[in-house]
Design a protein around this motif. Sequence first.
Motif, PDB file in Angstrom:
ATOM      1  N   ILE A   1       0.773  -1.301  -0.135  1.00 47.97           N
ATOM      2  CA  ILE A   1       0.113  -0.041   0.049  1.00 47.97           C
ATOM      3  C   ILE A   1       0.894   1.129   0.058  1.00 47.97           C
ATOM      4  O   ILE A   1       1.888   1.194   0.373  1.00 47.97           O
ATOM      5  CB  ILE A   1      -0.845  -0.098   1.358  1.00 47.97           C
ATOM      6  N   ILE A   2       0.413   2.176  -0.322  1.00 50.33           N
ATOM      7  CA  ILE A   2       1.051   3.662  -0.456  1.00 50.33           C
ATOM      8  C   ILE A   2       0.774   4.395   1.045  1.00 50.33           C
ATOM      9  O   ILE A   2      -0.317   4.569   1.541  1.00 50.33           O
ATOM     10  CB  ILE A   2       0.594   4.546  -1.504  1.00 50.33           C
ATOM     11  N   GLU A   3       1.925   4.450   1.599  1.00 49.08           N
ATOM     12  CA  GLU A   3       2.077   5.154   2.942  1.00 49.08           C
ATOM     13  C   GLU A   3       1.764   6.551   2.881  1.00 49.08           C
ATOM     14  O   GLU A   3       1.866   7.342   1.904  1.00 49.08           O
ATOM     15  CB  GLU A   3       3.443   4.867   3.641  1.00 49.08           C
ATOM     16  N   GLY A   4       0.928   7.112   4.072  1.00 52.72           N
ATOM     17  CA  GLY A   4       0.796   8.510   4.201  1.00 52.72           C
ATOM     18  C   GLY A   4      -0.881   8.811   4.353  1.00 52.72           C
ATOM     19  O   GLY A   4      -1.635   7.707   4.097  1.00 52.72           O
ATOM     20  N   GLU A   5      -0.960  10.004   4.546  1.00 48.35           N
ATOM     21  CA  GLU A   5      -2.551  10.436   4.835  1.00 48.35           C
ATOM     22  C   GLU A   5      -2.836  10.771   3.632  1.00 48.35           C
ATOM     23  O   GLU A   5      -2.558  12.046   3.074  1.00 48.35           O
ATOM     24  CB  GLU A   5      -2.379  11.492   5.917  1.00 48.35           C
ATOM     25  N   PHE A   6      -4.205  10.599   3.330  1.00 49.60           N
ATOM     26  CA  PHE A   6      -4.788  10.871   1.823  1.00 49.60           C
ATOM     27  C   PHE A   6      -5.509  12.181   1.909  1.00 49.60           C
ATOM     28  O   PHE A   6      -5.608  12.605   3.171  1.00 49.60           O
ATOM     29  CB  PHE A   6      -5.888   9.912   1.502  1.00 49.60           C
ATOM     30  N   PHE A   7      -5.382  12.837   0.730  1.00 46.80           N
ATOM     31  CA  PHE A   7      -5.825  14.161   0.902  1.00 46.80           C
ATOM     32  C   PHE A   7      -7.319  14.306   1.571  1.00 46.80           C
ATOM     33  O   PHE A   7      -8.331  13.631   1.223  1.00 46.80           O
ATOM     34  CB  PHE A   7      -5.995  14.868  -0.449  1.00 46.80           C
ATOM     35  N   LYS A   8      -7.714  15.478   2.298  1.00 48.87           N
ATOM     36  CA  LYS A   8      -8.853  15.641   3.115  1.00 48.87           C
ATOM     37  C   LYS A   8      -9.850  16.373   1.996  1.00 48.87           C
ATOM     38  O   LYS A   8      -9.479  17.631   1.529  1.00 48.87           O
ATOM     39  CB  LYS A   8      -8.748  16.482   4.257  1.00 48.87           C
ATOM     40  N   ILE A   9     -10.690  15.798   1.604  1.00 46.79           N
ATOM     41  CA  ILE A   9     -11.510  16.341   0.405  1.00 46.79           C
ATOM     42  C   ILE A   9     -12.955  16.755   0.926  1.00 46.79           C
ATOM     43  O   ILE A   9     -13.774  17.325   0.213  1.00 46.79           O
ATOM     44  CB  ILE A   9     -11.884  15.406  -0.753  1.00 46.79           C
ATOM     45  N   GLU A  10     -13.213  16.603   2.235  1.00 41.21           N
ATOM     46  CA  GLU A  10     -14.527  16.974   2.500  1.00 41.21           C
ATOM     47  C   GLU A  10     -15.008  18.308   2.578  1.00 41.21           C
ATOM     48  O   GLU A  10     -16.168  18.713   2.226  1.00 41.21           O
ATOM     49  CB  GLU A  10     -14.639  16.731   4.367  1.00 41.21           C
ATOM     50  N   GLN A  11     -14.118  19.189   2.654  1.00 38.63           N
ATOM     51  CA  GLN A  11     -14.388  20.714   2.239  1.00 38.63           C
ATOM     52  C   GLN A  11     -14.721  20.968   0.872  1.00 38.63           C
ATOM     53  O   GLN A  11     -15.569  21.740   0.920  1.00 38.63           O
ATOM     54  CB  GLN A  11     -13.060  21.558   2.867  1.00 38.63           C
ATOM     55  N   MET A  12     -13.997  20.223  -0.066  1.00 36.74           N
ATOM     56  CA  MET A  12     -14.640  20.478  -1.400  1.00 36.74           C
ATOM     57  C   MET A  12     -16.145  19.891  -1.685  1.00 36.74           C
ATOM     58  O   MET A  12     -16.769  20.110  -2.704  1.00 36.74           O
ATOM     59  CB  MET A  12     -13.771  19.593  -2.491  1.00 36.74           C
ATOM     60  N   LEU A  13     -16.714  18.939  -0.788  1.00 32.77           N
ATOM     61  CA  LEU A  13     -17.915  18.343  -1.010  1.00 32.77           C
ATOM     62  C   LEU A  13     -19.119  19.149  -0.493  1.00 32.77           C
ATOM     63  O   LEU A  13     -19.973  18.741  -0.079  1.00 32.77           O
ATOM     64  CB  LEU A  13     -18.021  16.950  -0.289  1.00 32.77           C
ATOM     65  N   SER A  14     -18.857  20.650  -0.342  1.00 31.42           N
ATOM     66  CA  SER A  14     -19.919  21.342   0.025  1.00 31.42           C
ATOM     67  C   SER A  14     -21.177  21.292  -0.767  1.00 31.42           C
ATOM     68  O   SER A  14     -21.014  21.154  -2.125  1.00 31.42           O
ATOM     69  CB  SER A  14     -19.239  22.956  -0.019  1.00 31.42           C
ATOM     70  N   ALA A  15     -22.176  21.467  -0.075  1.00 34.46           N
ATOM     71  CA  ALA A  15     -23.623  21.264  -0.929  1.00 34.46           C
ATOM     72  C   ALA A  15     -23.946  22.566  -1.639  1.00 34.46           C
ATOM     73  O   ALA A  15     -25.131  22.776  -2.000  1.00 34.46           O
ATOM     74  CB  ALA A  15     -24.523  20.617   0.108  1.00 34.46           C
ATOM     75  N   ASP A  16     -23.172  23.736  -1.413  1.00 36.58           N
ATOM     76  CA  ASP A  16     -23.572  25.009  -2.015  1.00 36.58           C
ATOM     77  C   ASP A  16     -23.475  25.182  -3.184  1.00 36.58           C
ATOM     78  O   ASP A  16     -22.267  24.567  -4.020  1.00 36.58           O
ATOM     79  CB  ASP A  16     -22.429  26.153  -1.236  1.00 36.58           C
ATOM     80  N   TYR A  17     -24.654  25.570  -4.020  1.00 30.44           N
ATOM     81  CA  TYR A  17     -24.463  25.746  -5.252  1.00 30.44           C
ATOM     82  C   TYR A  17     -25.522  26.835  -5.738  1.00 30.44           C
ATOM     83  O   TYR A  17     -26.591  27.014  -4.891  1.00 30.44           O
ATOM     84  CB  TYR A  17     -24.723  24.385  -6.085  1.00 30.44           C
TER      85      TYR A  17
END
Length: 371
Positions: free
Chosen positions: A236-252
């Motif tokens: 496996i690839i070691e490390g912490e994956f990027f946090k994408i939660e902020q990108m998943l905003s429901a605003d549109y």
Amino acid sequence: MKITCQKADLVKGVNIVSKAVPTRTTMAILECILIDASSGEIKLTANDMEIGIETIINGNIEERGIIALDAKTFSDIVRMLPDNEVTISTDASFLTYITCEDAEYKIVGKSGEDFSYIPVIQRNQPIIISQLTLKDIIRQTIFSVADNENNKLMTGELIEIKDNKLKVVALDGHRVSIRNVDLKNPANDVKVIVPKKTLNEITKIIDGGIDDEVSIYVTDNHIIFEYDKTTVVSRIIEGEFFKIEQMLSADYETKIKINKRKFFDCVNGATPFIIEVDKKPIIVNAVDNSMSLSFSSVKGSMNRTVDIVKEGKDIMIGFNPKFVLDALKVIDDEEINLYMLNAKSPCFIKDDAGSYTYIVLPVNFNNPGAN
């Protein structure tokens, strides 16, 4: 060693494990396929130290033994054999005889004891998923994995299980692909980054349907895929994956419903004029219930119009056409929904059930006439 098996079984086994033979290596033994008939079953193995594949084939063992054979030479010979029973035997000097009907080949092998075996890894509770679902998930996300090695974390996919829901995420800095699946069987929470190569090879060797299952095991350093008589072990690839939660905003501020095939055809219409180094965007202009798409380069220009159902504000926004096409190719829905906030914010393509989300970052442009 002396074994017999049907050519079809041998070809299938060789094709499976060949996916783990390295194209370049300084270790000659890794260029081999290991035939291990030392423990009552015929097992083929290949290992490039990042991914290892072993599979068991049907056959009879007349004399137990083990041999490592050059993968390319062995594979080429096996494919040319008549469609009948194959006998493989070795002598004390590792000379290997392959016979089938009137065909006889000799290969100089290597000691199997020198082969780098797949590590023995303790299994925990498996993640069980259908082979068809696993292939679809990989197919619908793998194109968003980065090809360059500048950021190692981007060269793999995040596989995360939480509350018995499987999430797979891939990104390359310009787009994000997300698939969500409810698991039918209980599974422990996990979070691991799996190399793109491993997932690509999995899709090539798994050919089962919705009722055929794969068992996945995750450890601190490895991920294991087991199905039928085949085992794939990958680092496996070691490390912490990027946090994408902020990108998943429901605003549109704009929601567009559009026929996927018509949208694809419009975007695809720009491909004859694309010059990769220019990074020209396709410009989408949604006004009322109509969307116009335009693209121009030194090769020429394109203008298309398609009907839409729009909620919210009109919007003009630019995208890399390839990134949009890649997402549209793997979506099976007849109609899709686009969610946009403004011309500087990402576009979301997602379904109401939340099974997939594709995020495409916009491309700046000056005005509709100067792309």
